[in-house]
Design an enzyme around this catalytic site. Structure first.
Site, PDB file in Angstrom:
ATOM      1  N   GLU A 192       0.841  -1.205   0.000  1.00  0.00           N
ATOM      2  CA  GLU A 192       0.000   0.000   0.000  1.00  0.00           C
ATOM      3  C   GLU A 192       0.878   1.258   0.000  1.00  0.00           C
ATOM      4  OE1 GLU A 192      -3.309  -0.319   2.809  1.00  0.00           O
ATOM      5  OE2 GLU A 192      -4.157  -1.931   1.614  1.00  0.00           O
ATOM      6  N   GLU A 315      -4.813  -8.595  -1.002  1.00  0.00           N
ATOM      7  CA  GLU A 315      -5.643  -8.430   0.208  1.00  0.00           C
ATOM      8  C   GLU A 315      -7.100  -8.337  -0.232  1.00  0.00           C
ATOM      9  OE1 GLU A 315      -4.495  -5.494   3.163  1.00  0.00           O
ATOM     10  OE2 GLU A 315      -2.368  -5.888   2.758  1.00  0.00           O
TER      11      GLU A 315
END
Ligand code: AHR
Length: 511
Positions: A192, A315
């Site tokens: 991220e 994810e």
């Protein structure tokens, strides 16, 4: 009218108002469903590693192998866990791997700033994780620290775990008790990067990726190193565009995507005491995965029509409020039939996009978010999500079969969702498996499946369902929800008919 058309029509008529028709071409499969689509994720977060996988290598109460629970190893092996991502998540960009090797009493502590501000004692480190992956029969997928680490640090980590010859890092590994390298193939370059991994712009991160990737040597003789870029959040298509455009593809094996099935970040709903509106909203978010994968894929196709770079959904899963009384930073939530619906529908989406989606990692394996296992002292619970993963494992490395689905709608108020999702594959022994998920909270759905290109002699199946959507497996009643034999599929003239109860998952086997 030909018999092949007449029979399915007759079945649809018999199954009342049902519009659910599946047509499968059993001789037209081309794409392999990469087993890594069934991958998992384990972060140093709450009770996933500590008190989940790892109970400590001096623990005499809970049977373990080098500190990892034996019951967890057995359950994950049975589920056929193919790949495990570690050590984060957001934690990865705060993690310095050298803190987690060597004598345990000499390891420094750090504060886990992302997850509850707890002290991380580094007792579970690289050796523990990689030995555990060997015990699980799973490939490791390591997320490197880009946000607060250095190029040298990540380069050293690769040499430590993968180099067979003599070098400072491989010698240190031997000193720490491991002679042969583990040959870790999958490496994430940060996590991220647009957020907790450094708040970078995609253009800046693409350059950072190129720099890190340059010094990540492939120490695996004859083997491949998969460098995976930190990917987009949800519908951030610009992110994917920049990764595909700015990073040379010989450096880039995969691009990530993260998407959680969430109602509202400020009002996520209880994991167990939810209304039908909340269920519907969760499923709407889960089914958005189809649009996300399709649109990210279209961008990747533009720059890579031969589909060499994989989409890695590293994810995904349901995210609700934590269980009352638990640490909000630990993300501990129960798991109900709603989660089984999220898993069944999402895995069908991934299977059907297997030409581009070649890895996915459910968040997270134990005691965090949409876990497949919950632990409490000596006890473990296998969640409804575990059972879906186990039922669907027949698709791992099988050939995807083209399928056309016509489905009824699940309506609530002014909104509607497709009731059914489905995917099909043929394994190396020629056996066909069809997984169908009915997310409709009320309606039993009649389904007609027309099989082309194969003579079917026998159908059998398994089903996962329960009396209420809110049902879960608890430490007091761990086997309330588990797969049962499904005898409701009728085969006649190569056409199968069945009735899917509301909120159920069925996996059929055709021979
Ligand atoms: O899975 C929990 C967190 O969600 C991860 O650490 C992070 O990558 C994501 O935002």
């Amino acid at each position: 009218m030909k018999k092949g058309i007449l029979v399915p029509l007759l079945f649809s008529f018999l199954f009342a108002a049902s519009q659910n028709i599946i047509v499968i071409h059993a001789d037209e499969g081309k794409t392999i469903i990469n087993k890594n689509i069934y991958g998992h994720f384990a972060e140093h977060l709450g009770r996933c590693i500590y008190d989940g996988f790892y109970v400590g290598d001096t623990n005499k109460i809970i049977p373990n192998t080098e500190g990892v629970r034996n019951d967890v190893i057995a359950a994950l092996r049975k589920m056929k866990i193919p790949v495990l991502r570690w050590p984060g998540g957001c934690f990865a960009d705060t993690y310095h791997w050298k803190d987690g090797v060597g004598p345990k009493d000499k390891r420094p502590t750090i504060v886990n700033t992302n997850w509850g501000g707890v002290t991380e004692d580094n007792s579970f480190g690289t050796h523990n994780f990689l030995n555990m992956c060997e015990a699980l029969g799973a490939d490791p997928y390591i997320s490197g620290n880009v946000g607060s680490g250095t190029v040298q640090e990540l380069s050293d980590w690769l040499q430590y775990v993968n180099f067979d010859g003599k070098s400072p890092m491989s010698d240190w590994r031997r000193e720490n008790g491991r002679d042969k390298p583990w040959h870790v193939q999958y490496w994430g370059i940060g996590n991220e990067a647009w957020g907790c991994g450094g708040n970078m712009t995609p253009e800046y991160y693409a350059n950072v990726f190129r720099r890190y990737a340059t010094f990540m040597n492939n120490w695996i003789k004859g083997g491949h190193l998969y460098r995976i870029a930190s990917g987009a959040s949800d519908a951030d298509y610009h992110w994917t565009e920049v990764m595909m455009k700015d990073i040379p593809h010989n450096m880039l094996a995969g691009v990530g995507v993260h998407h959680y099935s969430i109602i509202d970040w400020n009002k996520k709903s209880s994991a167990t005491k939810f209304t039908e509106q909340e269920y519907f909203a969760t499923m709407k978010s889960a089914l958005q995965m189809e649009e996300l994968v399709t649109k990210h894929e279209a961008i990747m196709d533009k720059y890579d029509p031969q589909k060499k770079v994989a989409m890695v959904v590293d994810e995904w899963g349901g995210w609700y409020d934590v269980e009352p009384g638990t640490n909000p930073g630990f993300l501990y939530q129960q798991n109900t039939m709603r989660d089984a619906m999220v898993a069944g529908a999402t895995l069908n989406i991934f299977n059907n996009h297997a030409d581009r989606v070649r890895m996915a990692n459910l968040a997270q394996t134990i005691n965090v978010l949409q876990a497949v296992i919950l632990t409490n002292k000596e006890k473990i619970v296998l969640t409804p999500t575990y059972h879906v993963m186990e039922m669907y494992n027949v698709h791992q490395n099988a050939t995807l079969l083209p399928l056309k689905l016509t489905t009824d709608d699940y309506k609530l108020g002014d909104e509607k969702l497709p009731s059914l999702s489905a995917s099909a594959s043929k394994d190396s022994a020629g056996v066909v498996h069809i997984s169908i998920t009915n997310v409709n909270a009320h309606t039993q759905e009649g389904v007609t499946i027309n099989i082309d290109g194969m003579k079917c002699n026998k159908v059998s199946g398994r089903i996962l369902t329960s009396a209420k959507l809110q049902d879960d497996n608890t430490f007091e009643d761990p086997d309330k929800i588990e797969p049962k034999a499904f005898t409701g599929a009728i085969l006649k003239d190569n056409v199968i008919s069945l009735k899917m109860p509301p909120f159920s998952v069925v996996v059929l086997t055709l021979k």
